[in-house]
Design an enzyme around this catalytic site. Structure first.
Site, short mmCIF file in Angstrom:
data_model
loop_
_atom_site.label_atom_id
_atom_site.label_comp_id
_atom_site.label_asym_id
_atom_site.label_seq_id
_atom_site.Cartn_x
_atom_site.Cartn_y
_atom_site.Cartn_z
N LYS A 1 106.64 -10.98 -22.43
CA LYS A 1 106.84 -10.14 -23.62
C LYS A 1 108.30 -9.67 -23.74
O LYS A 1 108.78 -9.42 -24.83
CB LYS A 1 105.92 -8.93 -23.58
CG LYS A 1 104.43 -9.22 -23.42
CD LYS A 1 103.78 -9.69 -24.69
CE LYS A 1 102.25 -9.69 -24.65
NZ LYS A 1 101.63 -10.53 -23.61
C1 LIG Z 1 100.53 -11.35 -23.61
C2 LIG Z 1 100.29 -12.24 -22.44
C3 LIG Z 1 99.65 -13.49 -22.54
C4 LIG Z 1 99.09 -14.00 -23.86
O1 LIG Z 1 100.08 -14.32 -24.79
P1 LIG Z 1 99.71 -14.47 -26.34
O2 LIG Z 1 101.01 -14.54 -27.05
O3 LIG Z 1 98.94 -13.23 -26.70
O4 LIG Z 1 98.89 -15.70 -26.49
C5 LIG Z 1 99.55 -14.28 -21.42
N1 LIG Z 1 100.00 -13.85 -20.21
C6 LIG Z 1 100.59 -12.65 -20.06
C7 LIG Z 1 101.04 -12.24 -18.71
C8 LIG Z 1 100.77 -11.80 -21.16
O5 LIG Z 1 101.35 -10.59 -20.99
#
Ligand SMILES: *Cc1c(COP(=O)(O)O)cnc(C)c1O
Length: 469
Positions: free
Chosen positions: A113
């Protein structure tokens, strides 16, 4: 470049205007009117660019209303080796049998993120300063998104963050990450309740239009287009690092929840990046895996959403999926609108007639992984390569192994570092994962958090007292 809604009811708007908005006024999501195309020649000219400059090249195709010099300054401020703890920003590490790991988790909160959020922090501050206004971000988090937003917006002018978290329900590491921030514009509110109750308070505040406009409430949720655009960059970066000549095909495996990360892969591919397969990996919450296998999209109610050992993928509906469906139905907004009203009425929609296109035209394949798969993958990968992956990335590795093809590099997106989910590493290997050196004493730092009952009036009062005006 202008943006329109997937449901057809929004006049075209520039990047900076959709930046601060959530859903389009018609309930749809903002998408580019026309996707920029990157020729093989341009792509070759990007080899060797530092990550921040590659980000400028890609994002300048989307944020055409920000002057080039300003945008370059923003990407250079967002993607530094200090913030990302890595010279490459996104390192590429070989694993075994054609698989490599694309390291998206070197940022401050150890999850992917940060890749989008660090850019968002810069561009928010820029646009708010230009417009001489302020924004109060209100959100609820059970972990990754809230902390990434706080680290991206800490100390930024014109923005305050009010992040609700469920008191006592996050890991000690996650709590320390958020609550140790001492910046005056960051407000951690731990409510005595579960995540869904915290989320309900945020929804109630956002639907109080008078309150929302008086305090200029904003969100940084996963449907924000700037996040999707910023994530497109690392698909280009991964391709450039994994290839040495034009046209070479690369596949990507993506641990998925809200369909934000892999949507960015779809956008990169649609812009002309030579991507063979986009391998979508889910955990036991396999709504998306089911769609790509059957053509039927059937989101689940919250009580049928399992709490798994890859918790950031525990979703029941995929908020970004509508943007892919828009492309799948030939960018026919009326059709999208009809599908989402079917969904509201029947609880599902059926696009199985288009199923042959999922892989042939769009490169999508899918697979699901279970708790046992996750533990076994963490163990086997560690035994064979010495590389330790987190449970979400392990889901990606598991499904990638089922879809790897000879001669086509398979890049697995590393969506978090193992230290963030140490309990599961301990279950797999019998010992915990250690955090990176600079975070070794994170849990002993002083913490700053406001603990309150899960009460709308109390949270509202706190925001009124502390909002940026
Ligand atoms: C948010 C997240 C995901 C999923 O990603 P999306 O964009 O919602 O498909 C997978 N792994 C981790 C560690 C995350 O923080």
């Amino acid at each position: 470049m202008k943006y329109i809604s997937t449901r057809g009811g929004m006049a075209p708007q520039p990047f900076s205007d959709i930046l601060l908005e959530g859903l389009a006024p018609d309930g749809g999501l903002a998408v580019p009117e026309l996707l920029p195309q990157i020729s093989a020649e341009t792509l070759e000219s990007w080899r060797g660019l530092p990550y921040a400059d590659l980000a400028f090249e890609v994002l300048s195709r989307f944020a055409t209303d920000i002057p080039a010099d300003d945008l370059r300054r923003l990407t250079r401020a967002a993607y530094t080796s200090q913030i990302f703890n890595s010279e490459d920003i996104v390192p590429l590490r070989p694993l075994d049998n054609g698989l490599s790991l694309l390291g998206l988790s070197e940022g401050p909160t150890l999850a992917f993120k940060d890749m989008a959020m660090q850019f968002l922090g810069q561009v928010f501050e820029y646009v708010l300063t230009q417009r001489n206004t302020t924004l109060n971000i209100v959100g609820a988090t059970s972990g990754d998104t809230g902390s990434a937003a706080e680290y991206a917006l800490r100390g930024k002018r014109g923005v305050a963050v009010f992040m609700l978290s469920p008191h006592g329900r996050m890991s000690a590491f996650q709590r320390a990450q958020m609550y140790s921030l001492q910046d005056e514009n960051i407000h951690n509110i731990a409510v005595r309740g579960v995540f869904d109750e915290a989320q309900d308070i945020v929804k109630a505040l956002a639907s109080d239009l008078a309150f929302k406009s008086k305090y200029r409430l904003g969100a940084v949720n996963s449907i924000n287009w700037a996040r999707i655009a910023a994530q497109v960059v690392y698909y280009f970066h991964g391709w450039l690092r994994a290839t040495d000549k034009p046209g070479q095909q690369v596949s990507f495996a993506v641990p998925s929840g809200n369909f934000g990360n892999i949507l960015s892969g779809h956008i990169a591919r649609s812009m002309g990046l030579p991507v063979r397969r986009l391998v979508l990996a889910t955990n036991e919450n396999n709504v998306l895996e089911e769609f790509f296998r059957t053509g039927v999209y059937r989101p689940r109610p919250a009580e049928q959403t399992y709490a798994t050992s890859s918790p950031s993928m525990d979703i029941s509906r995929a908020s970004n999926f509508e943007r892919f469906v828009f492309d799948l139905v030939g960018r026919d907004a009326a059709r999208v609108k009809a599908l989402w009203s079917d969904l509201a009425r029947d609880g599902f929609f059926d696009l199985s007639a288009l199923k042959p296109q999922f892989e042939e035209r769009y490169g999508f394949v899918s697979g699901a992984s279970s708790h046992e798969d996750r533990l076994a993958t963490i163990r086997s990968l560690y035994d064979q390569t010495g590389v330790l992956v987190d449970p979400h990335t392990a889901d990606g590795v598991k499904v990638a192994r089922d879809h790897v093809e000879p001669g086509v590099p398979m890049l697995v997106l590393e969506t978090a570092l193992p230290a963030k989910f140490s309990e599961t590493i301990e279950a797999a290997l019998g010992r915990p994962a250690t955090p990176p050196g600079n975070l070794a004493n994170l849990e002993s730092l002083p913490q700053r958090v406001e603990i309150m009952d899960c009460d709308l009036a109390a949270v509202r009062g706190y925001i009124e007292a502390h909002a940026k005006v």
